[in-house]
Write an enzyme that holds these catalytic residues in place. Structure first.
Site, PDB file in Angstrom:
ATOM      1  N   ASP A  58      -4.520   8.311  -6.128  1.00  0.00           N
ATOM      2  CA  ASP A  58      -4.586   7.341  -7.208  1.00  0.00           C
ATOM      3  C   ASP A  58      -3.546   6.255  -6.913  1.00  0.00           C
ATOM      4  O   ASP A  58      -2.672   6.448  -6.069  1.00  0.00           O
ATOM      5  CB  ASP A  58      -4.277   8.054  -8.531  1.00  0.00           C
ATOM      6  CG  ASP A  58      -4.233   7.110  -9.717  1.00  0.00           C
ATOM      7  OD1 ASP A  58      -5.080   6.205  -9.767  1.00  0.00           O
ATOM      8  OD2 ASP A  58      -3.343   7.274 -10.569  1.00  0.00           O
TER       9      ASP A  58
ATOM     10  N   ASP B  34      -8.066  -0.304 -10.873  1.00  0.00           N
ATOM     11  CA  ASP B  34      -7.602  -1.686 -10.952  1.00  0.00           C
ATOM     12  C   ASP B  34      -8.582  -2.668 -10.323  1.00  0.00           C
ATOM     13  O   ASP B  34      -9.501  -2.281  -9.582  1.00  0.00           O
ATOM     14  CB  ASP B  34      -6.239  -1.830 -10.268  1.00  0.00           C
ATOM     15  CG  ASP B  34      -5.112  -1.360 -11.172  1.00  0.00           C
ATOM     16  OD1 ASP B  34      -5.359  -1.218 -12.379  1.00  0.00           O
ATOM     17  OD2 ASP B  34      -4.009  -1.126 -10.667  1.00  0.00           O
TER      18      ASP B  34
END
Length: 1155
Positions: A439, A730
């Site tokens: 991540d 993102d």
């Protein structure tokens, strides 16, 4: 296909291949990002029928439990009771097939016809293993019982006959009304009825439930808040594990009210900043959500142990072969000597004990004798399957875990937390990792947000713009004679700060005022006052569920918009010294489908305004069509610029609501929030009434800084031959920027970007990318052949979540895997949690390479559980990832010592230990087999039965355990300096079929030497069987311990004690056994040890048996050394004398895609 390159066409130019396609939206798939609309409907569409729900009568536990006796509040985390321990523990232990195998052998040995060993002796090894494991289980369960007693005997204040009385937690029942005071834990899952706050709000801390320390807000319904007496009925869903959802309704005074997750407080939470709260118990004991979620992570099986099972199967076939040979030879021998059986001594003879009767003595006929011979062979050769290996591996893993936990290199100073080893059965898998899936937010970055930039009405206010360094200001206000200032300082833009102070005097000031008002109010922040050493100064600490919200609230405070107080009904701000109160008329919290949140504020002048913040993809779709598009384009340009700097962005919008619009929303909101079914979807639709036709106020940019040592860690992992894939939610630009700063992406890499909207465009993009990657790889190969650069052009794949929706779980998966296999780096942007698991499964299901997933949040749990090894980061997003992981640590950089040092050591040790245990047991079995060939296949043994039993317990077990825990083939400094050494685990150098075969051939030779040398020496002597059996015992024990000593790299005092101590213990044990008159072979050792031939034979056996191994080892290490052996020699004589440049040439890391 368009190719973009920045800079000149040199070796340092960035080549970007863009494969972006557009098209219509296609349907979601299993690993795709499913729409929350459908999900919300499916979860709450149905009405709660009586048979699907539980009825809780408030303050009437008798009636509540009348029809169905709900579970009490007593909890039990222990597994056993006094009565159930023995049967249940044995049942669990015998899940291991090897234990069942040895139990069957022990039972066979109890039969008179098959009794090779004494009945008690045959059960001893299995009993010992079962006993050791049982003692460990008893200790662990005793600790659970102790914890349960403490928990169940806590006291709670319960309403009984109109008065609150103290009751033990275990006696609390569903339906009872409970009073909780500040800082007290919640005894069960309760629905709030009333609080000490005038608006009915309560603040709770859920750190014991999900690890999050930030305060959460919970609310009591106004219809029950502040009442003297409590009554009514609650209809709620049956107990379930969802800690973030609750579906119920409550009838009070004839009025039906809806209840949701904001009205329930779960067991394990603590009441904070609220002096009193009263609630009714709806779930108790084992039915509470905390207890339903108390199960650990799914167990995973070590890859090395899986491979070991194949070798055990081969050894089982070999054991059957030995037994078959023995029984066939016995059959032939019996046929040949059938006429002599009555007269042969020591084998078969007639029984003349009964007068007038002559019977065959223990002879059951040719067929049964062959069967018994086979079964007796299994009993005699049983140690070929190493029962002690299982318990030894458990002990070694515990020892390895201890040293991993105590390693100060993996101690996080900031959180004061050590490395956690939550799964003891996969330590060695850490040394074979090929893929790391990580991540980004909170894993590579700190998840500590810091406000950096603002774009307001098309103007970029960047603190670093035009070399204008921002300054950290400390805005403070005075309340009741005390100075209050924010806990966190924020870097501000001086120009923007000056404009914000101008107030509402001009249009520009009004826009800036609205922008910071939105930052201060559009959140769920709870302001807390914290004492300081100065009694006149207090710090205001903003507690929130999201670090982003906290950063924005602190930024607003730095610019003079300080949030002072929040209740469910109003917000108080200090705006540049002037205190203002705003009524909170409505709040739509953030959800993953809308990707935005909104607040409706009532101004003192009765005007109503909506403030909305959210992701650019969701906000730009709800802008007023008549809004100035030049401002929108300017804001989009700033967003792109901020994302390229690696910043996290949000768009801020607003709109005015007139009275009719507000009434329309309010009536729809009331109807949706009190709906019995479909509530989540209805609320989502209601939000669209106000979250539309927005004016863009601007955008905010927050920096999430990289954790310390991340670039160096990724570089080390890359050199070690580990592929690092980053999976993040993102934006693409943000992810790419972080990729460069973390050294995941480099200027030499060719970037292949896939942003597709339809399945067909995905297919075309993948085909184009495969062609491109093949050309790049082939051109690199041509350059190598022509004597050019030996480094291939690395390829980076960047793909978004929308594309993955159409690729995962479709025929395009294989193409994606082929493309990704050719890439050095894969970067997935805008991916949903389930897509993360899909990416891991893509690799895991198509290659035998080991995978590791690392993350810090609840959205990483599915990825962590899908991978072979899951690592949780104990960071800012709670402990969901840690609770689901196999290992947990505080920083991403700890992954380097975990894999390159401990992973390497664990794999090397366990690999050697398994092979050594196979060798150790096979030597003894083959010696017994050779003896059987010389005793008419009668399965008699020369080695004492007690020595056979103690062989795996005392004579040779301890050294292999200690060496498995302590031995180190290389030092920490070397392993970190040369990450390429990690490739030994990826290539399975410590344990493979070739090594297994060579080990077995060496075992065969050593067994022949041990057996035949004494046999020839004593062929014509009068030495009895027991004496030569003792010689074979000593020969085997000394040989296996010296064999181990030859392979030990690092000697410690404990290693010396266990290896040489095992040999001494063997001599002592044999002398004690031979000194007992009741046992066979009485005084045999003392007879034979008095001769020089005995000691000469021992010395000769050791030399002859180990000499071939010594020669092969010398030749192999001297003429064909591998990386580890070269570095080991370098360690011995010092690096300076070996390598002037500080580099040792390593084997190249193979980066070829698996076939």
């Amino acid at each position: 296909m368009s190719i973009h390159s920045s800079g000149s066409r040199s070796n340092n130019s960035i080549l970007e291949v863009s494969l972006s396609r557009s098209g219509s939206k296609a349907r979601p798939v299993r690993y795709g990002s499913k729409g929350a609309d459908s999900e919300g409907l499916s979860m709450s569409q149905r009405e709660l029928r009586d048979e699907d729900a539980r009825l809780v009568y408030i303050n009437d536990p008798g009636k509540t439990n009348e029809t169905f006796e709900f579970g009490g509040n007593s909890i039990r985390t222990s597994k056993y009771s006094v009565l159930t321990f023995i049967p249940r523990n044995l049942f669990e232990q015998f899940h291991r097939v090897a234990y069942v195998y040895f139990l069957i052998i022990a039972i066979l040995n109890q039969l008179p016809q098959l009794a090779v060993f004494g009945r008690g002796v045959s059960i001893l090894p299995l009993t010992f293993v079962l006993f050791v494991t049982a003692v460990k289980d008893v200790y662990e369960d005793w600790r659970r019982h102790k914890s349960d007693r403490v928990e169940n005997n806590r006291l709670a204040s319960v309403l009984v006959d109109g008065k609150f009385e103290e009751k033990k937690w275990r006696d609390v029942r569903v339906g009872e009304v409970i009073r909780i005071k500040a800082n007290e834990p919640i005894p069960c899952d309760i629905v709030l009825l009333s609080t000490s706050d005038p608006t009915g709000v309560a603040y709770v801390q859920t750190i014991n439930l999900d690890g999050e320390s930030n305060l959460k807000t919970r609310y009591a319904k106004q219809e029950t808040h502040g009442k003297e007496g409590f009554g009514g009925v609650i209809k709620c869903e049956k107990p379930n594990r969802n800690i973030y959802g609750f579906l119920a309704n409550m009838e009070v005074d004839g009025k039906k009210l809806s209840l949701g997750s904001s009205n329930i407080v779960l067991r394990g939470c603590e009441l904070k900043n609220t002096s009193l709260a009263i609630g009714v118990a709806v779930y108790c004991g084992s039915e509470t959500k905390a207890m339903l979620n108390s199960s650990g992570a799914p167990s995973k099986r070590s890859r090395l142990e899986t491979r070991m099972n194949f070798e055990i199967i081969w050894l089982s076939f070999f054991l059957v072969a030995l037994c078959t040979v023995t029984s066939v030879c016995a059959a032939v021998w019996l046929k040949r000597h059938k006429d002599e059986l009555n007269l042969l001594p020591y084998y078969r003879k007639l029984d003349f004990s009964e007068e007038g009767e002559v019977e065959n003595y223990k002879y059951y006929g040719w067929g049964l004798e062959i069967l018994f011979t086979f079964l007796m062979s299994v009993i005699v050769f049983q140690v070929m399957i190493p029962i002690s290996l299982y318990i030894s591996m458990e002990l070694v893993r515990v020892g390895q875990a201890y040293f991993m936990i105590r390693d100060n290199r993996m101690y996080d100073e900031e959180t004061k937390s050590r490395f956690q080893c939550r799964a003891l059965n996969i330590n060695e898998d850490l040394g074979q990792i090929k893929y790391v899936f990580s991540d980004k937010t909170g894993t590579l970055t700190q998840n500590k947000m810091e406000f950096q930039c603002a774009s307001i009405w098309g103007v970029d206010y960047n603190s670093t713009k035009d070399n204008m360094e921002g300054e950290q200001v400390e805005h403070s206000v005075e309340v009741d004679g005390k100075v209050i200032r924010p806990k966190m300082k924020v870097k501000v833009n001086p120009e923007l700060l000056q404009l914000s102070r101008s107030g509402l005097q001009n249009v520009e000031g009004k826009r800036i005022h609205d922008f910071f008002l939105a930052l201060a109010t559009c959140n769920t922040i709870v302001p807390l006052l914290v004492d300081t050493p100065d009694p006149d100064v207090k710090l205001i600490d903003y507690q929130g569920e999201s670090p982003d919200e906290q950063a924005l609230a602190y930024a607003a405070a730095a610019y003079g918009f300080m949030l002072i107080e929040r209740t469910s009904g109003h917000i108080i701000l200090d705006i540049h010294g002037e205190r203002q109160k705003f009524n909170v008329l409505g709040l739509h919290e953030f959800d993953s489908d809308r990707k935005r949140m909104s607040v409706i504020l009532g101004y003192p002048d009765s005007s109503v305004k909506v403030f909305v913040k959210g992701a650019d993809t969701s906000m730009l779709n709800v802008i007023d069509k008549s809004f100035n598009m030049d401002l929108v384009r300017a804001t989009e340009a700033h967003l792109h610029s901020y994302s390229s700097m690696g910043l996290r962005t949000l768009v801020i919008g607003t709109r005015d609501l007139n009275a009719s619009e507000f009434e329309k929303w309010h009536s729809a909101f009331e109807a949706a929030s009190t709906a019995v079914f479909g509530r989540a979807a209805l609320l989502r639709r209601v939000s669209s009434i106000v979250e539309s036709s927005l004016s863009v106020l601007g955008a905010s940019a927050i920096e999430d800084k990289l954790q310390q040592g991340v670039p160096e860690s990724i570089e080390s992992l890359r050199i070690a031959g580990i592929k690092v894939w980053v999976l993040t939610g993102d934006k693409q630009e943000t992810a790419i920027s972080i990729g460069y700063s973390s050294k995941l992406l480099t200027s030499r890499m060719t970037q292949i970007i896939i942003n597709s909207k339809t399945r067909e465009s995905c297919r075309k993009s993948l085909e184009d990318a495969l062609v491109m990657s093949k050309k790049l790889l082939s051109s690199s190969g041509v350059a190598n052949d022509a004597g050019g650069s030996s480094d291939a052009t690395p390829v980076a794949l960047i793909i978004d979540g929308t594309s993955l929706v159409h690729i995962l779980d479709s025929e395009l998966e294989e193409q994606l895997f082929q493309l990704a296999s050719r890439c050095s780096v894969v970067l997935c942007c805008r991916v949903a949690p389930l897509q993360k698991a899909g990416i891991v499964a893509l690799v895991k299901n198509r290659t035998s390479d080991m995978t590791l997933a690392i993350g810090d949040g609840a959205n990483d749990v599915s990825m962590i559980q899908m991978a072979d090894v899951g690592v949780g980061i104990s960071g800012q997003e709670g402990r969901q990832a840690v609770m689901a992981s196999d290992f947990a640590m505080g920083q991403f950089r700890f992954l380097v010592p975990l894999l390159l040092i401990h992973g390497h050591w664990n794999y090397q040790r366990l690999g050697y230990m398994i092979l050594y245990n196979f060798y150790r047991n096979a030597v003894l079995v083959l010696v017994l087999f050779w003896y059987v060939l010389f005793t008419a296949f009668t399965l008699t043994t020369a080695i004492n039965e007690w020595s056979t039993t103690l062989y795996s317990i005392i004579y040779s077990s301890l050294p292999t355990i200690i060496v498995g825990i302590l031995d180190k083939d290389l030092g920490r400094r070397t392993l970190l300096k040369y990450p390429q050494l990690y490739g030994a685990g990826q290539r399975h150098e410590a344990y493979n079929k070739k090594l297994f075969v060579w080990t077995m051939l060496d075992t065969l030779w050593q067994s022949l030497v041990i057996f035949w040398a004494p046999l020839f020496a004593y062929w014509s002597s009068t030495v009895d069987v027991a004496s030569i059996g003792d010689l074979w015992t000593f020969g085997v024990v000394i040989l296996v311990n010296l064999h181990l000593a030859m392979d030990v790299i690092r000697w410690y005092w404990l290693t010396h004690v266990v290896i040489w101590g095992s040999i001494v213990a063997t001599f002592i044990s044999v002398m004690i056994i031979d000194a007992i008159p009741n046992l066979p072979g009485y005084w045999a050792f003392f007879h034979v040890a008095g001769t020089g031939l005995f000691w000469l034979l021992l010395l000769g056996i050791v030399i002859a048996a180990l000499l071939p191994r010594l020669v092969v080892k010398f030749v192999y290490q001297y003429y064909f050394p591998n990386d580890i052996q070269i570095c080991r020699e370098a360690e011995k004589i010092g690096y300076e004398r070996v390598v002037e440049s500080g580099q040792i040439e390593m084997l190249p890391i193979s980066d070829n895609p698996p076939r």
